[in-house]
Scaffold this motif. Structure first.
Motif, PDB file in Angstrom:
ATOM      1  N   UNK B 236       0.715  -1.271  -0.545  1.00 54.83           N
ATOM      2  CA  UNK B 236       0.097  -0.301   0.261  1.00 54.83           C
ATOM      3  C   UNK B 236       0.844   0.608   0.212  1.00 54.83           C
ATOM      4  N   UNK B 237       2.182   0.989   0.763  1.00 52.46           N
ATOM      5  CA  UNK B 237       2.957   2.191   0.742  1.00 52.46           C
ATOM      6  C   UNK B 237       3.032   2.240  -0.691  1.00 52.46           C
ATOM      7  N   UNK B 238       3.740   1.519  -1.201  1.00 53.00           N
ATOM      8  CA  UNK B 238       4.209   1.665  -3.556  1.00 53.00           C
ATOM      9  C   UNK B 238       2.666   2.580  -3.793  1.00 53.00           C
ATOM     10  N   UNK B 240       0.368   4.566  -2.813  1.00 52.74           N
ATOM     11  CA  UNK B 240       0.805   5.763  -2.069  1.00 52.74           C
ATOM     12  C   UNK B 240       1.652   6.513  -2.781  1.00 52.74           C
ATOM     13  N   UNK B 241       3.074   6.761  -2.844  1.00 53.27           N
ATOM     14  CA  UNK B 241       3.871   6.920  -3.309  1.00 53.27           C
ATOM     15  C   UNK B 241       3.843   7.082  -4.938  1.00 53.27           C
ATOM     16  N   UNK B 242       3.821   5.587  -5.979  1.00 48.49           N
ATOM     17  CA  UNK B 242       3.240   5.759  -7.480  1.00 48.49           C
ATOM     18  C   UNK B 242       1.933   6.998  -7.451  1.00 48.49           C
ATOM     19  N   UNK B 244       0.697   9.261  -6.089  1.00 49.32           N
ATOM     20  CA  UNK B 244       1.258  10.618  -5.182  1.00 49.32           C
ATOM     21  C   UNK B 244       1.825  11.454  -6.543  1.00 49.32           C
ATOM     22  N   UNK B 245       3.697  10.610  -7.085  1.00 41.82           N
ATOM     23  CA  UNK B 245       3.944  11.277  -8.068  1.00 41.82           C
ATOM     24  C   UNK B 245       2.551  11.294  -9.395  1.00 41.82           C
ATOM     25  N   UNK B 248       1.207  14.291  -9.195  1.00 41.23           N
ATOM     26  CA  UNK B 248       2.160  15.306  -9.316  1.00 41.23           C
ATOM     27  C   UNK B 248       2.340  15.521 -11.091  1.00 41.23           C
ATOM     28  N   UNK B 249       2.816  14.434 -11.189  1.00 44.91           N
ATOM     29  CA  UNK B 249       2.716  14.962 -13.028  1.00 44.91           C
ATOM     30  C   UNK B 249       2.024  15.539 -13.429  1.00 44.91           C
ATOM     31  N   UNK B 251      -1.114  17.355 -12.302  1.00 43.23           N
ATOM     32  CA  UNK B 251      -0.589  18.882 -11.519  1.00 43.23           C
ATOM     33  C   UNK B 251       0.036  20.155 -12.741  1.00 43.23           C
ATOM     34  N   UNK B 252       1.855  19.354 -12.688  1.00 43.62           N
ATOM     35  CA  UNK B 252       2.553  20.003 -12.977  1.00 43.62           C
ATOM     36  C   UNK B 252       2.159  20.138 -14.701  1.00 43.62           C
ATOM     37  N   UNK B 253       2.056  19.368 -15.522  1.00 47.26           N
ATOM     38  CA  UNK B 253       1.683  19.822 -17.199  1.00 47.26           C
ATOM     39  C   UNK B 253       0.815  20.134 -17.268  1.00 47.26           C
ATOM     40  N   UNK B 277       4.036   1.532 -15.504  1.00 48.87           N
ATOM     41  CA  UNK B 277       3.769   1.276 -14.252  1.00 48.87           C
ATOM     42  C   UNK B 277       3.135   1.111 -13.833  1.00 48.87           C
TER      43      UNK B 277
END
Lengths: 351, 351
Positions: B236-238, B240-242, B244-245, B248-249, B251-253, B277
């Motif tokens: 579940x942590x993994x 969560x990180x995926x 999150x990133x 972010x991607x 949002x930034x794009x 992924x």
């Protein structure tokens, strides 16, 4: 104008003075009220001359591979030990080191001792979350076998840490579990849930309930509490995923001339992304539960990352983290009792 | 030409027949030697008419929220239960469900029973790694308190699983820990390390040693073994990180017209990344240690993801996963003895 003094183990970490001194110089420029004690081999520290920095000599260096007992019993004049001793002697309000975590925790515990009501110090770090803030996670490896009382102690100390850094005096605490339902988890976790609920009812902390691994990065709670084994696995797993994805990104953007062109077009976006997930911005873990403040920088920290650890340590000291931890522990004292008082040998307790 | 028959719980998961039937149709087209038993409410399954698919009626459905005991004791004609029963009766070689994991494990354990030498079934999944392959991780939440003997059983079963899917008959096994050194970890992990080394020496498995959380995604070993609590947190942590990133991607794009333009330029690259992924490609977890094969799809699986779970189940059945597990367990039997034989109540043992 009160000054805050940091004792910096300038020899620690993968890069030593080359990185730590450069970070110290930038830090001093940014913080006109700060003073630094630069601890290490004087000849290697002479490069930094500054009216608010003073060299404190130490003739030995704890290496990244040194066993805990070497740091504790043999290298009695190590820069790491001397830096912590400055805190003990009241010469500095906080010590910072990028050295070997196990040695740092063992020395800090040996020299500073734990606070009343705390059986075991913990290591707390903060990780970026989707809310644009950071989630504080503890413990990260100092304690591999925890009871419910240890988890409560972590929750109380984590609350003090977050309140020292922000305006929120009642940060929310989640208990890391494998499901949100109360019945989930192993026996220790179930009992910890009951104890944390009782602490919430007693006004000792703001307990949210169970959270899962992905909640760390969602930012569901300000603090996530877990035993050191689980916390360490979660931290390293998240690093693994982040570097897998960044590796994939690099591969895909360098696949052929067309994708390389796309990378140029996307450069500002990719830089912004990189900055947001940059681990260096989250450097600086707190060792909590000791009678003095110690911060740990990532061993591989570069100049920017180490400066960030100095910033964290400085803010913690200025905002009286130690008093906050003590006050919260005193308040929660009736519930904290019950932890095992027999400290395990430090060699086994740290990673 | 031997046929392989899958019993599909068509009612399970967040989307039910709309997704499962579409996936079944695609699966049948891609696998001319496969047969399907479509288990569920006949009226809802009539949409799929195929010479190699047959409806097996079941009048009830286990929901995602149903307690394990409801699935076990009340809904005796659920599609999940009837699907597993097909395996027990020899009508199918493997059952697949996207339903409630706890209920699926409990029913599978109750109907099929565990294999000789196995105290507790485990859940194994595979995650993408930097080597371009996948790392198999178990347990993922079926067992929250494990002994060293359970961890050895997981290692042996994981080896059978990986060898059933690939050419490597001696896949490497890592023990998830908080450091590579032998002295790291809690007491169970240290004893498990000794036991796994002994099993390696006896030729029962290819034991690599301790690995850390990031090694899952580096692909340091083919298999990573851990208790269900740690495995669930890591998974579940993994996730969560995926996410999150990827958030972010996004949002930034989409920040401004310029970054949106960059997104168009980078589109082929971003699609390639997304595909790499894409969790759907890794759907299909194995329930190991039972006297019959059961595969679990993610509850939120879409058509593509559910078809992937069917593919995994089909390959496992065709490659005699059950025989492989049994053979390996028989070989490792002398070391496997010593696990606790008292099965915990299934309600608590599953998540």
């Amino acid at each position: 104008m009160t000054t805050t003094t940091l004792a910096v183990d300038c020899m620690g970490g993968d890069h030593g003075p080359r990185v730590t001194l450069a970070a110290c110089r930038n830090f001093l420029e940014a913080h006109p009220e700060a003073q630094l004690l630069l601890v290490g081999l004087p000849a290697e520290l002479a490069a930094l001359q500054h009216p608010r920095a003073r060299i404190v000599p130490a003739t030995e260096v704890v290496t990244m591979d040194d066993a805990v007992e070497v740091a504790l019993r043999r290298k009695k004049d190590s820069s790491m030990r001397v830096a912590i001793q400055q805190v003990k002697d009241g010469q500095a309000q906080v010590a910072v080191s990028a050295g070997n975590t196990g040695a740092l925790m063992a020395l800090a515990r040996y020299l500073l001792k734990t606070l009343d009501g705390i059986d075991r110090p913990a290591i707390a770090t903060h990780l970026p979350n989707a809310k644009g803030g950071a989630t504080t996670v503890l413990d990260l490896g100092a304690n591999v076998d925890c009871t419910e009382h240890h988890l409560l102690q972590f929750a109380v100390m984590g609350s003090a840490l977050v309140s020292a850094f922000g305006e929120d005096n009642s940060p929310s605490v989640g208990l890391l579990n494998i499901g949100e339902e109360v019945i989930k988890g192993n026996e220790v976790i179930k009992r910890a849930g009951e104890l944390l609920r009782a602490a919430g009812a007693a006004g000792d902390l703001n307990f949210y309930g169970n959270v899962e691994g992905n909640d760390i990065f969602k930012g569901t709670t300000d603090i996530v509490v877990c035993d050191g084994f689980v916390g360490n696995v979660a931290l390293k797993t998240s690093e693994g995923v982040a570097s897998l994805i960044s590796g994939f990104l690099k591969e895909e953007f360098t696949r052929n001339p067309l994708t390389k062109l796309a990378a140029i077009a996307a450069y500002p976006v990719l830089s912004a992304l990189k900055k947001r997930v940059d681990y260096r911005r989250y450097n600086g873990a707190a060792l909590l539960g000791l009678r003095g403040l110690v911060f740990k920088s990532h061993g591989s920290a570069d100049e920017l990352a180490f400066e960030q650890a100095l910033n964290r340590a400085y803010d913690a000291a200025r905002n009286n983290l130690l008093d906050r931890v003590q006050a919260r522990i005193a308040h929660a004292r009736p519930l904290l009792a019950g932890g095992d008082e027999d400290a395990r040998p430090v060699e086994a307790a740290v990673t």
